[in-house]
Design an enzyme around this catalytic site. Structure first.
Site, mmCIF file in Angstrom:
data_model
loop_
_atom_site.group_PDB
_atom_site.id
_atom_site.type_symbol
_atom_site.label_atom_id
_atom_site.label_comp_id
_atom_site.label_asym_id
_atom_site.label_seq_id
_atom_site.Cartn_x
_atom_site.Cartn_y
_atom_site.Cartn_z
ATOM 1 N N GLU A 363 0.837 -1.214 0.000
ATOM 2 C CA GLU A 363 0.000 0.000 0.000
ATOM 3 C C GLU A 363 0.873 1.266 0.000
ATOM 4 O OE1 GLU A 363 -3.701 -0.104 2.000
ATOM 5 O OE2 GLU A 363 -3.841 -2.279 1.857
HETATM 6 C C1 LIG Z 1 2.647 -9.707 0.402
HETATM 7 C C2 LIG Z 1 2.231 -8.623 -0.529
HETATM 8 C C3 LIG Z 1 0.886 -8.309 -0.670
HETATM 9 C C4 LIG Z 1 0.475 -7.326 -1.574
HETATM 10 N N1 LIG Z 1 -0.873 -7.090 -1.769
HETATM 11 C C5 LIG Z 1 -1.260 -6.298 -2.800
HETATM 12 C C6 LIG Z 1 -2.646 -6.196 -3.169
HETATM 13 O O1 LIG Z 1 -3.529 -6.802 -2.546
HETATM 14 N N2 LIG Z 1 -2.970 -5.428 -4.247
HETATM 15 C C7 LIG Z 1 -2.037 -4.751 -4.966
HETATM 16 O O2 LIG Z 1 -2.412 -4.077 -5.927
HETATM 17 N N3 LIG Z 1 -0.721 -4.811 -4.635
HETATM 18 C C8 LIG Z 1 -0.310 -5.578 -3.587
HETATM 19 N N4 LIG Z 1 1.023 -5.675 -3.255
HETATM 20 C C9 LIG Z 1 2.008 -4.944 -4.063
HETATM 21 C C10 LIG Z 1 2.685 -3.803 -3.313
HETATM 22 O O3 LIG Z 1 1.776 -2.747 -3.116
HETATM 23 C C11 LIG Z 1 3.934 -3.393 -4.117
HETATM 24 O O4 LIG Z 1 4.875 -4.438 -3.972
HETATM 25 C C12 LIG Z 1 4.503 -2.071 -3.673
HETATM 26 O O5 LIG Z 1 3.650 -1.011 -4.012
HETATM 27 C C13 LIG Z 1 5.891 -1.820 -4.274
HETATM 28 O O6 LIG Z 1 5.896 -2.012 -5.647
HETATM 29 P P1 LIG Z 1 7.045 -2.930 -6.315
HETATM 30 O O7 LIG Z 1 7.076 -4.218 -5.579
HETATM 31 O O8 LIG Z 1 6.806 -2.987 -7.769
HETATM 32 O O9 LIG Z 1 8.386 -2.183 -6.003
HETATM 33 P P2 LIG Z 1 9.040 -1.007 -6.908
HETATM 34 O O10 LIG Z 1 7.993 -0.001 -7.247
HETATM 35 O O11 LIG Z 1 9.776 -1.641 -8.018
HETATM 36 O O12 LIG Z 1 10.037 -0.368 -5.883
HETATM 37 C C14 LIG Z 1 11.346 -0.926 -5.623
HETATM 38 C C15 LIG Z 1 12.052 0.027 -4.664
HETATM 39 O O13 LIG Z 1 12.227 1.308 -5.314
HETATM 40 C C16 LIG Z 1 11.676 2.325 -4.482
HETATM 41 N N5 LIG Z 1 11.127 3.385 -5.339
HETATM 42 C C17 LIG Z 1 10.291 3.254 -6.418
HETATM 43 N N6 LIG Z 1 9.986 4.464 -6.918
HETATM 44 C C18 LIG Z 1 10.623 5.386 -6.152
HETATM 45 C C19 LIG Z 1 10.693 6.813 -6.153
HETATM 46 N N7 LIG Z 1 10.026 7.554 -7.054
HETATM 47 N N8 LIG Z 1 11.455 7.423 -5.220
HETATM 48 C C20 LIG Z 1 12.119 6.682 -4.285
HETATM 49 N N9 LIG Z 1 12.090 5.341 -4.215
HETATM 50 C C21 LIG Z 1 11.349 4.698 -5.135
HETATM 51 C C22 LIG Z 1 10.592 1.641 -3.674
HETATM 52 O O14 LIG Z 1 10.275 2.368 -2.504
HETATM 53 C C23 LIG Z 1 11.275 0.297 -3.376
HETATM 54 O O15 LIG Z 1 12.147 0.446 -2.307
HETATM 55 C C24 LIG Z 1 1.446 -6.607 -2.309
HETATM 56 C C25 LIG Z 1 2.808 -6.902 -2.153
HETATM 57 C C26 LIG Z 1 3.201 -7.913 -1.294
HETATM 58 C C27 LIG Z 1 4.673 -8.250 -1.197
#
Ligand SMILES: Cc1cc2nc3c(=O)[nH]c(=O)nc-3n(C[C@H](O)[C@H](O)[C@H](O)COP(=O)(O)OP(=O)(O)OC[C@H]3O[C@@H](n4cnc5c(N)ncnc54)[C@H](O)[C@@H]3O)c2cc1C
Length: 380
Positions: A363
Site C-alpha cells: 500500500e
Molecule cells: C505480500 C504482498 C501483498 C500485496 N498485496 C497487494 C494487493 O492486494 N494489491 C495490490 O495491488 N498490490 C499488492 N502488493 C504490491 C505492493 O503494493 C507493491 O509491492 C509495492 O507497491 C511496491 O511495488 P514494487 O514491488 O513494484 O516495487 P518497486 O515499485 O519496483 O520499488 C522498488 C524500490 O524502489 C523504491 N522506489 C520506487 N519508486 C521510487 C521513487 N520515485 N522514489 C524513491 N524510491 C522509489 C521503492 O520504494 C522500493 O524500495 C502486495 C505486495 C506484497 C509483497
C-alpha cells in the site's frame, strides 16, 4: 482534546482482543508454517462484524467509525497479521471503494455480501511493471460498446485465490495517461480469468497472495466504478484509507512484540536477577513503549481525521511511515530481548519480526509515503 477511548470503543477493542486470544492464537504458528487461513475463521470474523467494520448497516456492515477499525486491526495484528491483512483489504480497499464510489446496484449486488464476510474481496492495482509507479498500467480494458475486454497480469494480490470479487484497475485509453484508467468489478469464474499459484512469502504467510491473469475477459459496462477515467483517482483515494489500516496493522505487530518482550523480561533470569533489572533491557523497553505510543498517536489522528471528514492523505501516510518503522525496529528488539528463544517459532516474536517487514512495502512503500508527505509539506 480527549485522549480517552469511549466506553463503546473500549468494548470493541476488548471484543477484538478476546477473539484474537481465543480464536487466532491457538494455531497461528501452524497457519504460518502451512501458509493457510481457514474459512471458519473468516466466517467468525464476519459474524463479529470485522469484515465490514465501517460499512453502513443498510448494506450489511457494522456502521462503526475509523477509530474502531484501528482498534480492531491493532488487536488482530498483535496475534496474527495474516488475519488482519485480510480484514484490512476487505474493509478499507474493497468495501470502502464500493461504498464511496459504487452505484446503488453495485452496492446491493457486491457490498452487501462483502460487508458480512459472506464473500471476500481483493484489490488489484500492482503489476509486474507497475508497483510504486502505478500509472504505468499495462493491463488494458478496451471499450467494445456493450462491454470492456480485459487483458493483462496483476501480481501480489492479497486474498487473490480466495476472493469472490476483484476490483481491477486497467488502462482504457493510453493516450489520456492516468486519466484514461478505470476500475472494474470482476467476479471469480468469469471466462478468461485465471488465478496463478500462491506466493511463498517471508511474512504474513497465512495470507493468500497470488498473480492473476486476464485473457479477453468480457466485463459488463455496469461493472465499471465511477465515471470513465476515474480509476486512478479511485485507487489513490482508496489507498489513502487503506494506509490507516496498514498503519494499525504495524502498530499491532509492534505492540504485540512489546507485550511479549515485557513479559519475558520479567521471567527470564540472568546473573541472578530478572533481565528487566538490567538497565540495557529496561531501556529497550522504555524506547519500545515510547515509540509505540508515538505511532499510536499518529494512527489515531489519521483515523480521527477520516471520521471528522478531514483530508487524511498526509496523516495516513505519516501514520503508515512511522508505525511500520516502529514495527520493524522493535520486533527486532523483541527478538533480542528473548535471546535464543527469540529465534524459534514457539515464542512468536520471530514471526512478528518477519510480518513487520511487509508494512514498509505494501500500500505504498516507505519511500512513496515520504513522497506523499513531502509534497504536502511543500504545498502548504
Ligand atoms: C505480500 C504482498 C501483498 C500485496 N498485496 C497487494 C494487493 O492486494 N494489491 C495490490 O495491488 N498490490 C499488492 N502488493 C504490491 C505492493 O503494493 C507493491 O509491492 C509495492 O507497491 C511496491 O511495488 P514494487 O514491488 O513494484 O516495487 P518497486 O515499485 O519496483 O520499488 C522498488 C524500490 O524502489 C523504491 N522506489 C520506487 N519508486 C521510487 C521513487 N520515485 N522514489 C524513491 N524510491 C522509489 C521503492 O520504494 C522500493 O524500495 C502486495 C505486495 C506484497 C509483497
Amino acid at each position: 482534546m480527549d485522549f480517552n477511548l469511549s466506553e463503546e470503543h473500549l468494548m470493541i477493542r476488548d471484543a477484538a482482543r478476546e477473539f484474537a486470544q481465543t480464536e487466532l492464537l491457538p494455531e497461528v504458528i501452524e497457519r504460518d508454517n502451512k501458509q493457510e487461513f481457514p474459512q471458519e475463521l473468516v466466517k467468525k470474523m464476519g459474524d463479529l462484524g470485522f469484515m465490514g467494520i465501517m460499512v453502513d448497516p443498510k448494506y450489511g456492515g457494522s456502521g462503526m467509525d475509523a477509530v474502531s477499525y484501528v482498534l480492531i486491526m491493532e488487536e488482530l495484528s498483535k496475534i496474527d497479521a495474516s488475519a488482519s491483512v485480510m480484514v484490512s483489504v476487505n474493509n478499507s480497499l474493497v468495501c470502502y471503494g464500493l461504498e464511496a464510489f459504487g452505484t446503488e446496484e453495485q452496492k446491493q449486488k457486491y457490498l452487501t455480501k462483502l460487508a458480512t464476510g459472506e464473500s471476500i474481496g481483493a484489490f488489484c492495482l500492482s503489476e509486474p511493471e507497475a508497483g510504486s509507479d502505478a500509472t504505468s498500467q499495462k493491463t488494458t480494458a478496451i471499450d467494445q460498446g456493450d462491454h470492456y475486454l480485459l487483458n493483462g497480469t496483476k501480481n501480489w494480490i492479497t486474498n487473490g485465490g480466495r476472493s469472490d470479487f476483484y476490483l481491477v484497475i486497467a488502462q482504457t485509453d493510453k493516450e489520456k495517461g492516468h486519466r484514461g484508467i478505470n476500475a472494474f468489478i470482476i467476479e471469480k469464474g468469469m471466462e478468461g480469468f485465471h488465478i496463478g499459484p500462491k506466493e511463498d512469502k517471508l511474512g504474513i504467510r497465512g495470507s493468500d497472495t497470488h498473480t492473476l491473469q486476464f485473457n479477453d475477459v468480457k466485463v459488463p459496462k455496469e461493472n465499471r466504478i465511477g465515471d470513465d477515467g476515474f480509476g486512478f483517482k479511485f485507487a489513490m483515494k482508496t489507498l489513502s484509507g487503506g494506509r490507516i489500516g496498514i498503519a494499525a496493522q504495524a502498530l499491532g505487530i509492534a505492540s504485540g512484540a512489546y507485550e511479549l518482550a515485557l513479559k519475558y523480561s520479567k521471567e527470564r533470569k540472568a546473573f541472578g536477577t530478572e533481565i528487566a533489572n538490567h538497565q540495557a533491557i529496561a531501556f529497550k523497553l522504555a524506547d519500545m513503549y515510547t515509540d509505540i505510543e508515538a505511532a499510536r498517536m499518529l494512527v489515531m489522528k489519521a483515523a480521527w481525521d477520516k471520521d471528522q471528514g478531514n483530508n487524511y492523505d498526509m496523516s495516513s501516510a505519516m501514520a503508515k511511515l512511522k508505525a511500520s518503522d516502529v514495527a520493524m525496529k522493535h520486533t527486532v528488539e523483541a527478538v533480542q530481548i528473548h535471546g535464543g528463544n527469540g529465534f524459534v517459532k514457539e515464542y512468536h516474536v520471530e514471526r512478528l519480526m518477519r510480518d513487520a517487514k511487509i508494512t514498509q512495502i505494501y500500500e505504498g512503500t516507505s519511500e512513496i509515503q515520504k513522497i506523499v508527505i513531502s509534497r504536502g509539506v511543500l504545498r502548504d
